[in-house]
Design an enzyme around this catalytic site. Structure first.
Site, short mmCIF file in Angstrom:
data_model
loop_
_atom_site.label_atom_id
_atom_site.label_comp_id
_atom_site.label_asym_id
_atom_site.label_seq_id
_atom_site.Cartn_x
_atom_site.Cartn_y
_atom_site.Cartn_z
N CYS A 91 1.10 -1.25 -0.06
CA CYS A 91 0.02 -0.50 -0.26
C CYS A 91 1.11 0.95 0.14
CB CYS A 91 -0.95 -0.04 1.32
SG CYS A 91 -2.29 1.03 1.08
N HIS A 189 -3.24 -5.52 0.70
CA HIS A 189 -2.89 -4.65 1.56
C HIS A 189 -2.86 -5.29 3.41
CE1 HIS A 189 -7.08 -2.16 2.87
NE2 HIS A 189 -6.80 -2.70 3.07
#
Lengths: 240, 415
Positions: A91, A189
């Site tokens: 991320c 993520h």
């Protein structure tokens, strides 16, 4: 190496989505195999230690820029990578290890340049949801995760994508993530390694330089299968 | 009251009654939606001419709303409130339409809807508890919530009672013209490391916090002293109150102090407010023991890492069986990554059952926490399975996130 050292980088700034889980998964999977291992929560108020394997998580715009500045000044991470350290960056962490990303106001911020990847603000809707990627890394196969990011990423010639996007957005061009040497970045993520033990073991095998004994992964594989099926339907079972 | 508003109030009552009767809901949202459709401006209309207090924050809203309502009821007035946690405009409308025209209102307010609520209802008081990561697939960044609070409060006339120990709350609240700061504590700091004012780093030390840019903890008007299970509130004028509640947990005692400070702003002395709050037992099903297919089960709700942090403090040391149920529907947030932010390790050695639609995610998390557990996807079956490992007379503890909790509560009468 006598003790495998794993550092979660700046959990006080980068750890929005349970990203610290990746460090824990790596630590336990080494420990269960009898590998001497140490897990370090490397907060931003102290110097980043030199270790064998780093994980970077997601963060909000402000903390992301702050973390980039600190990592750039110290230079420890780049030096460790030059010496063969393994990095998993997810991320915002993925954007940080790239060459450039946008701050909250859109102004470009120089990343650490460990991956040949440039991130720009997404013009469309923010990509939020389940993501499935068919990985090009050996033995990793299908990856399942959740993405939530405001930027899209374009790779330069010296990075290759982590894989092809089957469901979701990823980099925005049909691929997700980037790999260069032992540095891996991805938009999957949070605890991506909890859902994808094969990727965890690939990183561990890079960091230890040895083949790893199999573990009882029935819980992890149940989860992996369930998430693939939820995204792809039954065909996920065959391909996963 | 405008004719259109009156019509909307009547329609709201009728639909809510029908909704309760046919059992499709708790009877607050459907009617409110109908009412707002009939008279879009009616919320502001219903808010005029009465005292409105709003309660917002990530965790503790429902309980604190109940506590503040109990305090205001000591004035003899009937108080209207959205007791079941319907904390958006439809729920507000139903609450305001549910009692006498002048009845004071205590409204739990979704943190994302606080700015709109401030504009529409011009409340007399806003009680702001805490801000931390929650449902990030919907809100993306908790800092954005704080910024919207700041912008909305800068133009408002309401008095704010806010938690001085939470940097994100302080950032959101300090633009208000009048703020009473309560040092209500905050256990979860993982979202406050980056300064919301300048992007620098906030340093926490010796009960206070500050950033090099000058953004720092305000001097509290009400301080707290915590010694083990005892919480004492200390007001600036020297008054001290020890908090005694029927509901458990340090977090509830801290919320009660905030509610007491808010009650004083609204004219109810803190001692009287705290006495009334002490009598509140279950809150919307939470904390009380219910019968789940005949198994006595204490129902608890935790839906994000900060909430879990507080509940784990509450259940630490218990040795009876515990069921944890996790869903990831829209109301829960579709991304259960936050399970990895919860220190489940603190559950220690006790029979654990992982349950809910995302029990596979939970099971992997518990496995990496080193906790032995079973996995039973259906929560009712999970409680039955857990009860088999309970000693006689020991109830099962059930902690669910939002929809997992409400689904089980709907099937489980009070024991």
């Amino acid at each position: 190496m006598t003790v495998l050292r794993i550092a979660v980088v700046y959990p006080d700034l980068l750890g929005t989505y349970g990203d610290g889980g990746n460090g824990l998964v790596l630590f336990r999977r080494a420990e269960r195999r009898g590998i001497a291992v140490e897990l370090i929560q490397a907060t931003s108020d102290a110097a980043l230690p030199a270790v064998d394997l780093y994980t970077l998580g997601g963060g909000e715009d402000g903390p992301q820029v702050l973390a980039t500045e600190r990592l750039g000044e110290a230079g420890t991470l780049a030096e460790a990578v030059a010496n063969g350290a393994v990095v998993l960056a997810v991320c915002a962490g993925y954007q940080i290890v790239g060459a450039r990303f946008p701050a909250a106001d859109g102004a470009p911020v120089d990343g650490l340049g460990l991956l040949d990847a440039i991130t720009e603000k997404s013009q469309g809707r923010r990509p939020v949801g389940e993501i499935v990627v068919e990985s090009e890394l050996e033995g990793v196969g299908m990856l399942t995760g959740f993405e939530n990011h405001g930027g899209l990423t374009t790779l330069g010639p010296s990075a290759s994508p982590l894989g092809r996007v089957c469901i979701g957005i990823g980099n925005g061009d049909g691929t997700d993530g980037a790999c260069s040497g032992r540095v891996v970045g991805t938009y999957l993520h949070g605890p991506v390694l909890a859902r994808n033990p094969a990727l965890a073991d690939l990183l561990l095998s890079w960091a230890t330089g040895r083949a790893l004994a199999p573990l009882d992964d029935h819980r992890e594989l149940d989860l992996h299968r369930e998430r693939l099926e939820a995204s792809l339907g039954r065909r996920g079972r065959r391909r996963g | 009251m405008r004719l259109r508003t009156r019509l909307a109030v009547e329609a709201t009552a009728a639909v809510n009654q029908l909704s309760r009767h046919i059992g499709t809901g708790s009877g607050t949202v459907a009617g409110g939606r109908v009412g707002l459709a009939i008279a879009p401006g009616a919320l502001a209309d219903l808010g005029r001419g009465r005292t409105v207090a709003v309660v917002s924050g990530t965790n503790g809203k429902t309980t604190t709303t109940r506590l503040l309502a109990a305090a205001l009821e000591t004035s003899g007035a009937s108080v209207v409130t959205n007791a079941t946690g319907s904390n958006m405009p439809a729920g507000h409308f139903s609450a305001l339409a549910s009692g006498p025209r002048e009845a004071p209102a205590v409204l739990e307010t979704d943190e994302g809807y606080l700015p709109a609520t401030l504009r529409e209802l011009s409340p007399r008081l806003a009680l702001l508890l805490n801000l931390s990561r929650d449902q990030l697939d919907r809100s993306n960044e908790v800092r954005m919530v704080a910024k919207r609070w700041r912008d909305a409060l800068a133009g408002s006339t309401c008095t704010v009672v806010a938690n001085a120990d939470d940097p994100l709350v302080v950032f959101g609240a300090r633009s208000a013209p009048s703020v009473l700061w309560v040092a209500a504590g905050v256990h979860w700091r993982a979202d406050a490391g980056g300064c919301p004012a300048c992007g620098g780093r906030i340093r926490f030390a010796q009960g206070t916090w500050s950033c090099s840019c000058g953004f720092a903890r305000p001097v509290p008007d009400v301080a707290l002293e915590e010694r083990g299970e005892e919480t004492t509130a200390m007001f600036a004028d020297g008054r001290r109150f020890t908090i005694h509640l029927a509901i458990p947990g340090g977090f509830n005692r801290r919320n009660a102090v905030m509610a007491a400070a808010a009650a004083e702003v609204l004219g109810v002395p803190a001692d009287r407010a705290l006495e009334a709050m002490g009598k509140v037992e279950g809150v919307a099903g939470r904390f009380s023991v219910h019968s789940v297919r005949g198994v006595p089960t204490r129902l608890l709700l935790a839906k994000n890492p900060a909430g879990w942090d507080e509940l784990l403090e509450l259940v630490a040391g218990d040795t009876g069986p515990i069921v944890i149920a996790i869903n990831a529907r829209v109301a829960d947030g579709r991304d259960p990554s936050w399970l990895w932010d919860v220190p489940f390790e603190r559950l220690g050695s006790r029979p654990i059952v992982a349950s809910g639609e995302r029990s596979a995610d939970l099971s992997v998390r518990l496995h990496y926490a080193g906790l032995e557990h079973r996995r039973v996807k259906d929560p009712l079956e999970a409680v039955l399975a857990a009860s088999r490992s309970a000693q006689p007379g020991v109830s099962v503890e059930f902690i669910g996130n939002y929809t997992a909790f409400h689904d089980l509560l709907a099937k489980s009468p009070l024991a």
